[in-house]
Design a protein around this motif. Structure first.
Motif, PDB file in Angstrom:
ATOM      1  N   LEU A  95       0.810  -1.214   0.000  1.00 46.51           N
ATOM      2  CA  LEU A  95       0.000   0.000   0.000  1.00 46.51           C
ATOM      3  C   LEU A  95       0.844   1.265   0.000  1.00 46.51           C
ATOM      4  N   ARG A  96       2.148   1.122   0.011  1.00 47.15           N
ATOM      5  CA  ARG A  96       3.014   2.291   0.044  1.00 47.15           C
ATOM      6  C   ARG A  96       2.754   3.167  -1.194  1.00 47.15           C
ATOM      7  N   GLY A  97       2.631   4.449  -0.948  1.00 46.86           N
ATOM      8  CA  GLY A  97       2.347   5.396  -2.021  1.00 46.86           C
ATOM      9  C   GLY A  97       0.863   5.540  -2.327  1.00 46.86           C
ATOM     10  N   HIS A  98       0.023   4.717  -1.701  1.00 44.69           N
ATOM     11  CA  HIS A  98      -1.424   4.775  -1.939  1.00 44.69           C
ATOM     12  C   HIS A  98      -2.203   5.017  -0.651  1.00 44.69           C
ATOM     13  N   ILE A  99      -1.502   5.372   0.429  1.00 51.04           N
ATOM     14  CA  ILE A  99      -2.171   5.534   1.724  1.00 51.04           C
ATOM     15  C   ILE A  99      -3.227   6.632   1.658  1.00 51.04           C
ATOM     16  N   TRP A 100      -2.909   7.752   1.013  1.00 49.93           N
ATOM     17  CA  TRP A 100      -3.861   8.860   0.938  1.00 49.93           C
ATOM     18  C   TRP A 100      -5.150   8.435   0.220  1.00 49.93           C
ATOM     19  N   THR A 101      -5.012   7.663  -0.843  1.00 51.14           N
ATOM     20  CA  THR A 101      -6.186   7.193  -1.585  1.00 51.14           C
ATOM     21  C   THR A 101      -6.950   6.140  -0.794  1.00 51.14           C
ATOM     22  N   VAL A 102      -6.225   5.210  -0.187  1.00 52.12           N
ATOM     23  CA  VAL A 102      -6.885   4.157   0.585  1.00 52.12           C
ATOM     24  C   VAL A 102      -7.602   4.746   1.796  1.00 52.12           C
ATOM     25  N   ALA A 103      -7.051   5.781   2.416  1.00 49.11           N
ATOM     26  CA  ALA A 103      -7.678   6.387   3.591  1.00 49.11           C
ATOM     27  C   ALA A 103      -9.016   7.035   3.252  1.00 49.11           C
ATOM     28  N   ALA A 104      -9.204   7.462   1.997  1.00 48.42           N
ATOM     29  CA  ALA A 104     -10.464   8.080   1.577  1.00 48.42           C
ATOM     30  C   ALA A 104     -11.486   7.058   1.134  1.00 48.42           C
ATOM     31  N   SER A 105     -11.106   5.799   1.025  1.00 51.88           N
ATOM     32  CA  SER A 105     -12.039   4.757   0.583  1.00 51.88           C
ATOM     33  C   SER A 105     -12.980   4.370   1.718  1.00 51.88           C
ATOM     34  N   PRO A 106     -14.265   4.156   1.426  1.00 54.13           N
ATOM     35  CA  PRO A 106     -15.180   3.719   2.496  1.00 54.13           C
ATOM     36  C   PRO A 106     -14.830   2.349   3.054  1.00 54.13           C
ATOM     37  N   HIS A 107     -14.022   1.576   2.321  1.00 51.60           N
ATOM     38  CA  HIS A 107     -13.591   0.264   2.797  1.00 51.60           C
ATOM     39  C   HIS A 107     -12.117   0.275   3.198  1.00 51.60           C
ATOM     40  N   GLY A 108     -11.309   0.996   2.449  1.00 48.94           N
ATOM     41  CA  GLY A 108      -9.875   1.000   2.732  1.00 48.94           C
ATOM     42  C   GLY A 108      -9.512   1.670   4.037  1.00 48.94           C
ATOM     43  N   ASN A 109     -10.295   2.669   4.476  1.00 46.82           N
ATOM     44  CA  ASN A 109      -9.934   3.342   5.730  1.00 46.82           C
ATOM     45  C   ASN A 109     -10.018   2.379   6.907  1.00 46.82           C
ATOM     46  N   HIS A 110     -10.873   1.378   6.828  1.00 49.13           N
ATOM     47  CA  HIS A 110     -10.952   0.385   7.900  1.00 49.13           C
ATOM     48  C   HIS A 110      -9.719  -0.514   7.911  1.00 49.13           C
ATOM     49  N   VAL A 111      -9.133  -0.739   6.743  1.00 45.24           N
ATOM     50  CA  VAL A 111      -7.897  -1.530   6.689  1.00 45.24           C
ATOM     51  C   VAL A 111      -6.769  -0.785   7.398  1.00 45.24           C
ATOM     52  N   LEU A 112      -6.652   0.528   7.138  1.00 49.26           N
ATOM     53  CA  LEU A 112      -5.604   1.313   7.797  1.00 49.26           C
ATOM     54  C   LEU A 112      -5.846   1.387   9.297  1.00 49.26           C
ATOM     55  N   GLN A 113      -7.105   1.531   9.704  1.00 43.60           N
ATOM     56  CA  GLN A 113      -7.392   1.545  11.139  1.00 43.60           C
ATOM     57  C   GLN A 113      -7.027   0.213  11.778  1.00 43.60           C
ATOM     58  N   LYS A 114      -7.228  -0.878  11.037  1.00 46.63           N
ATOM     59  CA  LYS A 114      -6.861  -2.189  11.573  1.00 46.63           C
ATOM     60  C   LYS A 114      -5.357  -2.311  11.745  1.00 46.63           C
ATOM     61  N   PHE A 115      -4.594  -1.785  10.808  1.00 45.01           N
ATOM     62  CA  PHE A 115      -3.130  -1.768  10.956  1.00 45.01           C
ATOM     63  C   PHE A 115      -2.738  -1.023  12.220  1.00 45.01           C
ATOM     64  N   ILE A 116      -3.358   0.140  12.470  1.00 44.07           N
ATOM     65  CA  ILE A 116      -2.970   0.991  13.595  1.00 44.07           C
ATOM     66  C   ILE A 116      -3.352   0.348  14.922  1.00 44.07           C
ATOM     67  N   THR A 117      -4.565  -0.228  14.985  1.00 41.92           N
ATOM     68  CA  THR A 117      -5.015  -0.799  16.260  1.00 41.92           C
ATOM     69  C   THR A 117      -4.350  -2.141  16.569  1.00 41.92           C
ATOM     70  N   THR A 118      -3.925  -2.873  15.544  1.00 42.67           N
ATOM     71  CA  THR A 118      -3.305  -4.178  15.770  1.00 42.67           C
ATOM     72  C   THR A 118      -1.847  -4.053  16.178  1.00 42.67           C
ATOM     73  N   ALA A 119      -1.096  -3.200  15.536  1.00 44.74           N
ATOM     74  CA  ALA A 119       0.331  -3.034  15.836  1.00 44.74           C
ATOM     75  C   ALA A 119       0.656  -1.542  15.838  1.00 44.74           C
ATOM     76  N   PRO A 120       0.242  -0.802  16.876  1.00 43.32           N
ATOM     77  CA  PRO A 120       0.414   0.656  16.865  1.00 43.32           C
ATOM     78  C   PRO A 120       1.857   1.126  16.874  1.00 43.32           C
TER      79      PRO A 120
END
Length: 567
Positions: free
Chosen positions: A392-417
């Protein structure tokens, strides 16, 4: 048994009267009632010929009174014997001995227009109908909706009595004719019972047909998967061309892989089966989810020599659950198939996780793919997590705006902060923290960063937000980010944020969104910083009591009392 009689409407009006004989056939008549005669009840035979002598005499008299009307010879009334004809009709209700003749329409005359209709208990709701023979429709054993009508007298007013009773179907009713005599006839059956029975029959037939239709469609895929397991490639191609539309489509929803056109689908399948020597497909279940749509539960496993299909890494034995939805066109051929990959019943193994890592970006953009990716993040090792986030490197900004992708980033943060994953996400939001805080989806990622990451790791993001704090405090989504920063931020950033908001705190306390930020400052900041906010609020010339009566400020006043800054 006398034929049914029908009361005519008022003089000079038109009325449609259907009649029925015992054979089930019905005859409809359009009657124009003469002006000087008032209202009459004139029963008519099945072909439109009058039964009674009075009606016949009246027709003849009308023709004699208007001799100027020229009537073609073949329509001239023939000499009949009404009494003999009526007797014949009463004995067996046989057709009249003489052929039916119809008079030409005349002014102020009664005109009978026969309309022969198919025998059926349906139709003409609310009008008297003759029950059909027992061998045509199943008998309901009930007769309902008896209706009789008669003229009250010479004044031409008509009265009707309607009853609904439960009587045997062989009962009879008595009706009064214009001359006052009584006639008996068969009870008129409503036809509603037949309608209900017919509807139930159609419903049962339709459901049986739909079940058979669904079973036949399921056999299409059973045959296809059997050809796959037998590796009968020629039979597979013939099957595709026989049951698939020329412009059909094949979509792997989670990975973005698609084939358009029947020949392209066949070419893709050829490459898949050439790459997987031991591919096995098991059809678990088939269910109909729409009039032209089937849902298939499939389990596929095998070893691919090359990565032809997404989520199937090369050189590894992998097993996936697949949910496929097939759409059929009007010709009964498959026009589109969409496939969604699910975790196998046994759970994700290393082969599944490697396949997910190779398609992480595509999976993050769909609902089912996002859930599969979150499941993989929760069960993956730290090294594999970094492998997935690297995709996902280089696509974080786009994935964060996705109604589905933002949950993936939140899962990364909450699982291994504290891992490299969260740092990578925060780094790609640098210089865009204010814009992210004002976005509906990206603001959630910022909130999770301030909640779970160390303050030093996201300090650069907090600095950006403090500079725009007054505007963010009144924003629909920015106010939530500032609340998380006041709650989890470092003391330095808490102090800086209070100082930035102090000049505007009286206005913010009465703002719909800003009041939440002021409350967070009173609740989470150190005592000296919270006291600074309280003094600014109490110095307002409108006073504390005015704040307590405000729809938004009342919550701030309550927080002041809870923290002890107001009595």
């Amino acid at each position: 048994m006398q034929p049914m009689t029908h009361a005519m409407p008022m003089a000079g009006s038109m009325f449609a009267v259907p009649a029925a004989d015992v054979t089930g056939g019905m005859v409809g008549m359009v009657c124009v009632v003469p002006g000087p005669c008032g209202v009459m009840s004139l029963p008519c035979a099945a072909g439109g010929q009058c039964y009674s002598q009075e009606a016949h005499d009246m027709q003849l008299q009308q023709r004699i009174m208007q001799p100027s009307l020229q009537v073609p010879g073949h329509l001239q009334p023939q000499q009949q014997q009404p009494a003999q004809q009526e007797q014949s009709m009463l004995q067996g209700l046989q057709p009249p001995s003489q052929p039916h003749q119809h008079m030409m329409p005349q002014t102020n005359s009664i005109v009978f227009v026969p309309m022969v209709m198919p025998a059926s208990p349906l139709g003409f709701e609310g009008v008297c109908q003759q029950p059909p023979p027992e061998d045509r429709w199943p008998s309901s054993g009930r007769a309902a909706g008896k209706r009789s009508s008669a003229c009250d007298g010479a004044d031409g007013r008509m009265s009707s009595q309607s009853t609904s009773t439960d009587v045997p179907s062989s009962s009879s009713e008595t009706s009064t004719t214009v001359d006052g005599s009584e006639q008996s006839g068969a009870v008129v059956q409503n036809g509603g019972n037949h309608t209900e029975a017919f509807s139930e029959l159609l419903d049962l037939t339709g459901r049986a047909g739909a079940a058979a239709h669904s079973a036949s469609r399921a056999e299409i895929f059973e045959e296809f998967f059997d050809n796959i397991n037998r590796r009968d490639f020629p039979a597979m191609r013939r099957h595709r061309r026989r049951h698939w539309a020329r412009e059909s489509e094949m979509h792997w929803v989670d990975s973005g892989f698609a084939s358009y056109g029947l020949e392209a689908i066949i070419d893709t399948e050829t490459r898949i089966f050439d790459s997987a020597a031991d591919l096995s497909v098991a059809l678990q279940s088939v269910c109909e989810v729409g009039p032209d749509e089937l849902e298939l539960q499939v389990e596929a496993s095998g070893i691919f020599r090359s990565p032809v299909l997404p989520l199937f890494p090369a050189g590894r034995s992998v097993r996936w659950g697949i949910v496929a939805r097939a759409h059929f066109d009007r010709c009964g051929k498959v026009s589109q198939m969409s496939c969604i990959v699910r975790a196998p019943p046994a759970g994700l193994d290393i082969s599944n996780l490697e396949g997910i890592a190779g398609s992480a970006l595509a999976l993050a953009s769909t609902q089912s793919g996002s859930r599969l990716l979150q499941l993989a993040i929760a069960s993956a090792t730290p090294d594999l997590q970094e492998t997935i986030i690297a995709r996902l490197r280089g696509h974080i900004w786009t994935v964060a705006a996705s109604p589905h992708g933002n949950h993936v980033l939140q899962k990364f943060i909450t699982t291994a902060p504290s891992a490299a994953c969260a740092r990578l996400i925060a780094a790609e939001l640098r210089s865009r923290a204010v814009a992210a805080a004002q976005d509906k989806k990206r603001s959630r990622v910022l909130e999770r960063l301030f909640e779970y990451c160390l303050a030093e790791e996201v300090a650069f993001l907090a600095d950006e937000l403090v500079a725009s704090a007054p505007a963010l405090a009144r924003d629909n989504y920015g106010n939530f980010v500032l609340q998380r920063l006041l709650e989890h931020g470092s003391p330095r950033h808490q102090r800086a944020l209070v100082l930035a908001l102090a000049p505007f705190v009286c206005k913010l306390a009465r703002d719909r969104h800003g009041s939440n930020v002021v409350r967070a400052a009173l609740a989470f900041c150190p005592r000296e910083d919270a006291e600074l906010v309280a003094r600014a609020l109490m110095s307002d010339h409108r006073g504390y009591h005015s704040l307590a009566k405000h729809i938004s400020g009342s919550f701030v006043a309550r927080e002041l009392r809870r923290t002890g800054f107001a009595g």
